[in-house]
Motif scaffolding. Sequence first.
Motif, PDB file in Angstrom:
ATOM      1  N   GLY A 191     -36.919 -62.346  -5.415  1.00 19.73           N
ATOM      2  CA  GLY A 191     -36.268 -63.762  -5.451  1.00 19.73           C
ATOM      3  C   GLY A 191     -35.817 -64.525  -7.005  1.00 19.73           C
ATOM      4  N   HIS A 192     -35.787 -63.428  -7.940  1.00 13.89           N
ATOM      5  CA  HIS A 192     -35.434 -63.844  -9.166  1.00 13.89           C
ATOM      6  C   HIS A 192     -34.102 -63.943  -9.277  1.00 13.89           C
ATOM      7  CE1 HIS A 192     -34.699 -63.645 -13.427  1.00 13.89           C
ATOM      8  NE2 HIS A 192     -36.042 -63.992 -13.685  1.00 13.89           N
ATOM      9  N   ARG A 193     -33.633 -65.265  -9.882  1.00 12.31           N
ATOM     10  CA  ARG A 193     -32.225 -65.379 -10.008  1.00 12.31           C
ATOM     11  C   ARG A 193     -31.185 -64.383 -10.459  1.00 12.31           C
ATOM     12  NH1 ARG A 193     -31.076 -66.594 -15.253  1.00 12.31           N
ATOM     13  NH2 ARG A 193     -32.870 -66.800 -16.621  1.00 12.31           N
ATOM     14  N   LEU A 194     -31.748 -63.471 -11.300  1.00  9.47           N
ATOM     15  CA  LEU A 194     -30.820 -62.486 -11.885  1.00  9.47           C
ATOM     16  C   LEU A 194     -30.653 -61.329 -10.954  1.00  9.47           C
ATOM     17  CD1 LEU A 194     -31.952 -62.331 -15.664  1.00  9.47           C
ATOM     18  CD2 LEU A 194     -29.989 -63.578 -14.497  1.00  9.47           C
ATOM     19  N   LEU A 195     -31.437 -61.185  -9.789  1.00  9.77           N
ATOM     20  CA  LEU A 195     -31.324 -59.950  -8.943  1.00  9.77           C
ATOM     21  C   LEU A 195     -29.916 -60.054  -8.306  1.00  9.77           C
ATOM     22  CD1 LEU A 195     -34.795 -59.998  -6.993  1.00  9.77           C
ATOM     23  CD2 LEU A 195     -33.813 -58.228  -8.752  1.00  9.77           C
ATOM     24  N   ALA A 196     -29.139 -61.228  -8.174  1.00  8.96           N
ATOM     25  CA  ALA A 196     -28.061 -61.003  -7.571  1.00  8.96           C
ATOM     26  C   ALA A 196     -26.875 -60.307  -8.489  1.00  8.96           C
ATOM     27  CB  ALA A 196     -27.365 -62.756  -7.627  1.00  8.96           C
ATOM     28  N   ALA A 197     -27.312 -60.066  -9.834  1.00 11.87           N
ATOM     29  CA  ALA A 197     -26.406 -59.136 -10.611  1.00 11.87           C
ATOM     30  C   ALA A 197     -26.629 -57.636 -10.805  1.00 11.87           C
ATOM     31  CB  ALA A 197     -26.402 -59.686 -12.082  1.00 11.87           C
ATOM     32  N   ASP A 198     -25.479 -57.116 -10.911  1.00 17.25           N
ATOM     33  CA  ASP A 198     -25.831 -55.511 -10.846  1.00 17.25           C
ATOM     34  C   ASP A 198     -26.282 -55.008 -12.220  1.00 17.25           C
ATOM     35  OD1 ASP A 198     -24.606 -55.139  -8.347  1.00 17.25           O
ATOM     36  OD2 ASP A 198     -22.615 -54.969  -9.143  1.00 17.25           O
ATOM     37  N   ARG A 199     -26.182 -55.782 -13.132  1.00 10.77           N
ATOM     38  CA  ARG A 199     -26.470 -55.479 -14.516  1.00 10.77           C
ATOM     39  C   ARG A 199     -27.034 -56.957 -15.083  1.00 10.77           C
ATOM     40  NH1 ARG A 199     -26.390 -51.113 -18.221  1.00 10.77           N
ATOM     41  NH2 ARG A 199     -25.394 -49.897 -16.546  1.00 10.77           N
ATOM     42  N   VAL A 200     -27.972 -56.849 -15.920  1.00 10.94           N
ATOM     43  CA  VAL A 200     -28.485 -58.238 -16.411  1.00 10.94           C
ATOM     44  C   VAL A 200     -28.194 -58.289 -17.970  1.00 10.94           C
ATOM     45  CG1 VAL A 200     -30.598 -59.339 -17.153  1.00 10.94           C
ATOM     46  CG2 VAL A 200     -30.296 -58.200 -14.719  1.00 10.94           C
ATOM     47  N   GLU A 201     -27.563 -59.177 -18.282  1.00  9.42           N
ATOM     48  CA  GLU A 201     -27.171 -59.678 -19.744  1.00  9.42           C
ATOM     49  C   GLU A 201     -28.523 -60.148 -20.312  1.00  9.42           C
ATOM     50  OE1 GLU A 201     -24.242 -59.048 -21.255  1.00  9.42           O
ATOM     51  OE2 GLU A 201     -23.126 -58.608 -19.342  1.00  9.42           O
ATOM     52  N   LEU A 202     -28.858 -59.289 -21.508  1.00  7.64           N
ATOM     53  CA  LEU A 202     -29.872 -59.645 -22.482  1.00  7.64           C
ATOM     54  C   LEU A 202     -30.080 -61.073 -22.745  1.00  7.64           C
ATOM     55  CD1 LEU A 202     -30.189 -56.699 -24.674  1.00  7.64           C
ATOM     56  CD2 LEU A 202     -31.936 -57.279 -22.767  1.00  7.64           C
ATOM     57  N   ARG A 203     -28.861 -61.803 -22.952  1.00 11.93           N
ATOM     58  CA  ARG A 203     -28.903 -63.180 -23.324  1.00 11.93           C
ATOM     59  C   ARG A 203     -29.545 -64.090 -22.196  1.00 11.93           C
ATOM     60  NH1 ARG A 203     -23.388 -61.975 -23.076  1.00 11.93           N
ATOM     61  NH2 ARG A 203     -22.349 -63.024 -21.318  1.00 11.93           N
ATOM     62  N   ASP A 204     -29.226 -63.664 -20.862  1.00 14.40           N
ATOM     63  CA  ASP A 204     -29.845 -64.202 -19.764  1.00 14.40           C
ATOM     64  C   ASP A 204     -31.397 -64.302 -19.550  1.00 14.40           C
ATOM     65  OD1 ASP A 204     -27.080 -65.128 -19.266  1.00 14.40           O
ATOM     66  OD2 ASP A 204     -27.033 -63.477 -17.747  1.00 14.40           O
ATOM     67  N   LEU A 205     -31.872 -63.421 -20.395  1.00 16.99           N
ATOM     68  CA  LEU A 205     -33.296 -63.180 -20.186  1.00 16.99           C
ATOM     69  C   LEU A 205     -33.883 -64.082 -21.343  1.00 16.99           C
ATOM     70  CD1 LEU A 205     -33.603 -59.457 -19.743  1.00 16.99           C
ATOM     71  CD2 LEU A 205     -34.190 -60.994 -18.043  1.00 16.99           C
ATOM     72  N   ALA A 206     -33.254 -64.990 -22.079  1.00 16.97           N
ATOM     73  CA  ALA A 206     -34.047 -65.652 -23.125  1.00 16.97           C
ATOM     74  C   ALA A 206     -34.985 -66.757 -22.472  1.00 16.97           C
ATOM     75  CB  ALA A 206     -32.955 -66.519 -23.860  1.00 16.97           C
ATOM     76  N   GLY A 207     -35.938 -66.848 -22.855  1.00 11.46           N
ATOM     77  CA  GLY A 207     -37.006 -67.967 -22.498  1.00 11.46           C
ATOM     78  C   GLY A 207     -37.916 -67.181 -21.137  1.00 11.46           C
TER      79      GLY A 207
END
Length: 298
Positions: free
Chosen positions: A172-188
């Motif tokens: 259910g994590h919000r970033l699962l919608a992406a095919d590739r996760v940007e590192l900056r989106d993991l901040a925090g």
Amino acid sequence: MSLRQYEYALAVAEEGSVTAAAERLHVAQPSVSQQIRGLERELGVKLFARTPTGLVPTVVGRAFLREAEVAVRASRRARATARAGAEDLVGELVVSVQMGFGTRQLPGALSALRRRFPKLEVTLFEEPSAAEMERLSRKGVLDLALMAACEQSPEDAHHLGHEEFVVVLGAGHRLLAADRVELRDLAGEPWVRFDRDSALDSVLLSVLRDDEQAPTTAARVSQTATAARWAAHGLGVALVPASAVPHGQEHLARPVSPAVSQPVIAVLRPAAGPAETALLELLGQETWHETVSLSRVS
């Protein structure tokens, strides 16, 4: 002194008593006692001290036993090598795997090795710490190691391929919608991290440092599979080699951008025997991808 005496002394140290050692070795108890006394007389030292819980090695006994173990293993290797020509290789093959590498490739390679040498026994040290790796190397028991290439890699190391790292997210994590996760989106995000002396933790720190991030630690573990499982349950996010993601959780893993990968090498012990040489050949036949496709569940 004889190798038999060494083997008896090692058995006594492991079992804590002459009786238990004799049972394990399938010999009479007086024979073990006699061999230990003879060894102590020849050395002129006391190898064991009697305590309420059993026999324990003395300080000098521990030092002697470390060297005795090396000698016994070398003898077993020599016998195994002599028998290899008849395809009757016996003995123990000791393999070390750092950073969870080879999770996908090792099972097939080891299965093929066992079919070739059915009497061979394999001992695997998974993701040992730096201190444990040094101990294994110093004792001379390590036959083959899978690890990441580095500046100190031996010149005769064998390059197998690259292992891509992925981030494991909770269901259910919000970033699962992406095919590739940007590192900056993991901040925090809180991180499921590895032991402080682990090479895996060094990879994470390097990646986040390049992205000008500092990790918030949710937990520390020692195994890649544990990190992936805990991340999948929402404890935090984890950065692990793609092949180390447990079966059934691939849909929770995503490659990261910028991409993170490590070159995988195999290092053989000096004067490698037929077993480790064959395992290296089999590992070279396995597929080591630059990138790994991970299934998604929509």
